[in-house]
Enzyme design. Structure first.
Site, mmCIF file in Angstrom:
data_model
loop_
_atom_site.group_PDB
_atom_site.id
_atom_site.type_symbol
_atom_site.label_atom_id
_atom_site.label_comp_id
_atom_site.label_asym_id
_atom_site.label_seq_id
_atom_site.Cartn_x
_atom_site.Cartn_y
_atom_site.Cartn_z
ATOM 1 C CB SER A 219 -0.895 0.011 1.250
ATOM 2 O OG SER A 219 -1.560 1.253 1.389
ATOM 3 C CE1 TYR B 240 -4.044 -2.507 5.029
ATOM 4 C CE2 TYR B 240 -3.398 -0.340 4.241
ATOM 5 C CZ TYR B 240 -3.840 -1.620 3.982
ATOM 6 O OH TYR B 240 -4.072 -2.015 2.684
ATOM 7 C CE LYS C 128 -1.437 -4.173 3.248
ATOM 8 N NZ LYS C 128 -1.574 -5.478 2.565
#
Length: 261
Positions: A153, A166, A170
């Protein structure tokens, strides 16, 4: 062309009907878009997802002659083993792996991040990808070659306020890609893709009710759709990318062009 590459490409063309892919987290969203792109190019797919009914519907849409589904959670070691075992039993090979399964259950400042939740995010987003890579390597790619694409991401390559857990996971996914690419070469290639906002249920909180405002930040004038990522993944898995490994491809509609503006 080396003997190893001749073995990998001799009977299949760019992708070809002979090749098989595992795509995790593929009952909808980016994962489904990837599976759809691969099926369109003649690849048979094994897709995973937590919801059994949603997975069945995805298989129906992809074509039951081209796809099978194995329900379960990516963080579950027994599930990962079952996916690879089912793939080998059904198709006898696993040329491609797309690690797409992920979670992002927490939103807020990193100074208040629940460390227990962060561990679960890391388990699902990073260690499950490594586990799948290890399993497909041992089952097929170590001997016959193949390719892996990890879905990272843009949150992993820039600051990501309020979704720090998150973003950290990533970032780890990008580095995992480098480590795997180094160790699996020359038999297998490993790359990652870092999407910006893609219109999926998973990312809805980032654009819902304000899509026009969110899209205004993108030079291409729109948010991504799953097919944008599916096409990029299909390229990185294909023989057209035969000399590309250890790379992180940012697919962001030009978002980073505005960095610092």
């Amino acid at each position: 062309m080396s003997a190893q590459n001749q073995e990998h490409t001799a009977d299949t063309g760019e992708h070809g009907s002979g090749r098989v892919a595992i795509v995790t987290g593929a009952s909808r969203g980016i994962g489904y878009g990837v599976a759809e792109a691969l099926v369109a190019r003649g690849v048979r797919v094994v897709i995973t997802g937590r919801g059994e009914e949603a997975l069945k519907e995805a298989v129906r849409r992809l074509g039951e002659d081209r796809a099978i589904g194995v329900p379960g959670k990516a963080a579950d070691e027994a599930h990962r083993a079952a996916v690879v075992e089912r793939t080998m039993e059904t198709f006898g090979r696993v040329d491609y792996l797309v690690n797409n399964a992920g979670t992002n259950p927490i939103f807020g400042p990193i100074t208040e991040l629940d460390l227990g939740v962060a561990r679960k995010v890391y388990e699902t987003n990073v260690l499950s990808a490594l586990g799948f890579a290890q399993s497909t390597w041992q089952a097929w790619q170590k001997e016959h070659g193949g390719a892996i694409v990890n879905i990272a991401s843009v949150a992993g390559v820039s600051a990501s306020p309020f979704i720090a857990a998150y973003g950290m996971s990533k970032a780890a996914m990008v580095n995992l890609t480098l480590q795997l690419a180094h160790e699996m070469a020359p038999k297998a290639r490993v790359n990652s893709i870092a999407p910006a906002i893609v219109k999926t249920k998973f990312a809805a909180a980032l654009y819902e009710d304000r899509e026009e405002e969110a899209a205004a930040r993108y030079p291409m004038g729109r948010l991504g759709i799953p097919a944008d990522i599916g096409g990029a993944v299909a390229f990185l898995l294909s023989d057209a990318a035969a000399w590309i490994t250890g790379q992180n491809l940012v697919v962001d509609g030009g978002l980073f062009l505005n960095a610092g503006v």
